[in-house]
Scaffold this active site. Structure first.
Site: not given
Ligand code: ZN
Ligand code: ZN
Length: 407
Positions: A81, A139
């Site tokens: 991401d 994440e």
């Molecule tokens: Zn980051």
């Molecule tokens: Zn990262």
């Protein structure tokens, strides 16, 4: 398996890894919603002949390279991401999505894991077990590891060890192309809290008719910092940051409440649990003692990231064999940043390594999450080689141990 040969094969893949990275860099997507990115990963894995499962945690993709010999399963994990940032690098392959940018290097993680997949698939006849390729969303939030685990990513076949990698300048001491490894607590938990100090507003000239939440907040801030300076073991890092305070609207009016928000970073789970409890006790005690009341919310985010000693040593030795002693360094202290990878490491022994991505000689120095963040692409083949070689040799070693113990 001869690691010199694998190293050479990784070097030959360099241009392809760069191409994957540049393709992905142009289509940054956010959170759990990565339709173009996960389709790209799925397509590339299928082109490599690797069976793929999709839809875990919405956009997560999992590939499985089954070795010719049955054996344990080693997982390699990358995040996919991006961030809600308008890119200002001026790169020819800059983001085509307004307001979104791969400003943390997750495009490179995805590309390097695809590189490792290609290397491993070419050697699947020599694999003594399986390699699971985990491409996770979110994440940067709200988190993709936990929902992927709920969707069964660590099962069927069960993952027995795991390795993840981050590029860039998270550890500034790691030079370009060098692999940094760390033992024990390596990254911090990432929690968020909200406190509302509720008093009684009134005229600024008549404090005796009010319960002043601004004055109480002053006392509270000092007391909260004492939890760090007086209750925490000084050699164990802990951060308590209040990033937002809001209260009042006029210079001569005592407001009825003050709000505070902040973050706590701990490197050990017991200390994290302890400070969450102690914070509420201090908020309760001080507000009650000074005639106010309170609201307190503590949101547990990512846990501390703690590496497994055995897997870390294995990866360190493998990287040393691949790149020589100057290609690897041991990190001496943790960073207080957080990582979603920590959820995988809570459940499976594994490690998280750092590939140096800044290169001052090439003018590549900007920090993660900045609109001009970039990395030195020349290091990519090293990342793919480290991932592939660690998986291959770990399977080798663990297969042998089991075989020996069965006899
Ligand atoms: Zn980051
Ligand atoms: Zn990262």
């Amino acid at each position: 398996m001869n690691l010199k040969a694998l190293r050479a094969e990784a070097q030959e893949l360099q241009n392809e890894i760069v191409k994957w990275r540049r393709d992905l860099h142009q289509i940054p997507e956010l959170g759990l919603d990565l339709p173009e990115t996960s389709a790209y990963v799925e397509r590339t894995l299928k082109e490599l002949g690797i069976p793929v499962k999709t839809g875990l945690a919405k956009s997560g993709v999992v590939g499985l390279i089954a070795g010719c010999e049955p054996g344990p399963t080693f997982a390699l994990r990358a995040d996919m991401d991006a961030l809600p940032i308008q890119e200002e690098t001026g790169l020819a392959f800059a983001s085509r999505h307004p307001g979104r940018m791969h400003a943390c290097g997750h495009d490179t993680h995805t590309a390097m894991l695809l590189g490792a997949a290609k290397l491993l698939q070419a050697h699947c006849a020599e694999l003594k077990g399986n390699v699971k390729l985990i491409f996770q969303p979110a994440e940067e939030g709200p988190g993709g590891a936990e929902p992927m685990i709920r969707d069964g990513v660590l099962a069927d076949p069960p993952v027995e060890a795991i390795l993840g990698m981050h590029i860039g300048t998270i550890f500034k001491e790691v030079p370009a192309g060098v692999i940094g490894v760390g033992y024990g607590p390596l990254m911090a938990s990432l929690d968020r809290f909200y406190i509302k100090v509720i008093g009684k507003g009134g005229h600024g000239a008549m404090p005796e008719t009010t319960v002043d939440p601004v004055a109480i907040t002053g006392t509270l801030i000092g007391a909260l910092q004492q939890l760090v300076s007086r209750e925490q073991k000084p050699t164990h890092p802990l951060v308590l940051t209040i990033g937002r305070i809001q209260g009042g609207s006029a210079y001569n009016v005592i407001p009825s409440f003050v709000e505070l928000e902040g973050t706590v970073r701990a490197t050990r789970e017991d200390e994290r649990q302890s400070i969450a409890r102690r914070m509420e006790a201090v908020v309760a005690g001080i507000t009650q003692g000074l005639r106010a009341s309170y609201e307190f919310k503590y949101d547990f985010g990512y846990p501390p990231l703690v590496t497994d000693e055995g897997v870390t040593r294995h990866v360190e030795e493998t990287a040393r064999e691949l790149f020589g002693p100057e290609g690897v360094m041991t990190l001496s202290e943790p960073t207080m940043g957080g990582e979603d990878m920590a959820f995988f490491l809570e459940r499976v022994p594994g490690t998280f390594i750092f590939l140096g991505g800044a290169n001052p000689a090439k003018g590549i120095v900007r920090a993660h999450h900045s609109s001009t963040f970039d990395v030195d692409e020349a290091v990519f083949w090293r990342g793919s080689a480290a991932l592939a070689a660690s998986a291959l040799t770990w399977l080798d070693k663990n297969h042998k141990q089991r075989h020996a113990s069965r006899r």
